[in-house]
Motif scaffolding. Structure first.
Motif, PDB file in Angstrom:
ATOM      1  N   PRO A  41       0.840  -1.201   0.000  1.00  0.00           N
ATOM      2  CA  PRO A  41       0.000   0.000   0.000  1.00  0.00           C
ATOM      3  C   PRO A  41       0.881   1.259   0.000  1.00  0.00           C
ATOM      4  O   PRO A  41       1.835   1.363   0.774  1.00  0.00           O
ATOM      5  N   ALA A  42       0.558   2.189  -0.905  1.00  0.00           N
ATOM      6  CA  ALA A  42       1.373   3.399  -1.035  1.00  0.00           C
ATOM      7  C   ALA A  42       0.563   4.505  -1.683  1.00  0.00           C
ATOM      8  O   ALA A  42      -0.483   4.255  -2.290  1.00  0.00           O
TER       9      ALA A  42
ATOM     10  N   GLU B  72       3.798   3.390   9.182  1.00  0.00           N
ATOM     11  CA  GLU B  72       3.446   2.023   9.567  1.00  0.00           C
ATOM     12  C   GLU B  72       3.914   1.019   8.507  1.00  0.00           C
ATOM     13  O   GLU B  72       4.509  -0.009   8.824  1.00  0.00           O
ATOM     14  N   VAL B  73       3.659   1.313   7.236  1.00  0.00           N
ATOM     15  CA  VAL B  73       4.071   0.419   6.157  1.00  0.00           C
ATOM     16  C   VAL B  73       5.592   0.356   6.076  1.00  0.00           C
ATOM     17  O   VAL B  73       6.174  -0.725   5.915  1.00  0.00           O
TER      18      VAL B  73
ATOM     19  N   LEU C 181       7.852  -2.957   6.279  1.00  0.00           N
ATOM     20  CA  LEU C 181       8.798  -3.299   5.215  1.00  0.00           C
ATOM     21  C   LEU C 181      10.184  -3.563   5.796  1.00  0.00           C
ATOM     22  O   LEU C 181      10.875  -4.501   5.379  1.00  0.00           O
ATOM     23  N   TYR C 182      10.602  -2.754   6.747  1.00  0.00           N
ATOM     24  CA  TYR C 182      11.902  -2.951   7.397  1.00  0.00           C
ATOM     25  C   TYR C 182      11.955  -4.324   8.078  1.00  0.00           C
ATOM     26  O   TYR C 182      12.930  -5.062   7.937  1.00  0.00           O
ATOM     27  N   LYS C 183      10.888  -4.675   8.805  1.00  0.00           N
ATOM     28  CA  LYS C 183      10.848  -5.966   9.491  1.00  0.00           C
ATOM     29  C   LYS C 183      10.844  -7.121   8.495  1.00  0.00           C
ATOM     30  O   LYS C 183      11.501  -8.141   8.709  1.00  0.00           O
TER      31      LYS C 183
ATOM     32  N   SER D 148       0.629 -11.137   2.528  1.00  0.00           N
ATOM     33  CA  SER D 148       0.866 -12.446   3.129  1.00  0.00           C
ATOM     34  C   SER D 148       1.972 -12.439   4.178  1.00  0.00           C
ATOM     35  O   SER D 148       2.091 -13.396   4.942  1.00  0.00           O
ATOM     36  N   VAL D 149       2.777 -11.377   4.246  1.00  0.00           N
ATOM     37  CA  VAL D 149       3.874 -11.337   5.223  1.00  0.00           C
ATOM     38  C   VAL D 149       3.798 -10.179   6.204  1.00  0.00           C
ATOM     39  O   VAL D 149       4.564 -10.127   7.156  1.00  0.00           O
ATOM     40  N   ALA D 150       2.890  -9.247   5.995  1.00  0.00           N
ATOM     41  CA  ALA D 150       2.818  -8.070   6.871  1.00  0.00           C
ATOM     42  C   ALA D 150       2.108  -8.365   8.173  1.00  0.00           C
ATOM     43  O   ALA D 150       1.334  -9.196   8.343  1.00  0.00           O
TER      44      ALA D 150
END
Length: 76
Positions: free
Chosen positions: A33-34, A48-49, A53-55, A74-76
């Motif tokens: 999302p952007a 937040e995004v 993304l960093y994690k 699927s990974v956030a």
């Protein structure tokens, strides 16, 4: 809606592809999302995004050696 810092075009909500080269691997996260510039395509991510993304990149870097392509939802 905000303005692009590069070309001053308008941005609109959408999905982008985030790519980062971490040295020993490249991480590609699709469908992030952007706010995306309608003129030049530059993507802007919320705080937040960006944190997610960093994690994601950090986790994949620890487990991958070359290239990882993942879907944000699927990974956030």
């Amino acid at each position: 809606m905000s303005k692009c810092v590069f070309c001053k075009g308008d941005t609109e909500t959408g999905l982008a592809t985030f790519t980062v080269d971490l040295g020993k691997c490249v991480v590609v996260v699709r469908n992030v999302p952007a706010d995306i510039c309608t003129q030049c395509g530059e993507a802007y991510y919320s705080t937040e995004v960006t944190q997610r993304l960093y994690k994601i990149a950090q986790t994949l870097q620890e487990n991958m050696t070359e290239v990882a392509v993942v879907n944000y939802q699927s990974v956030a």
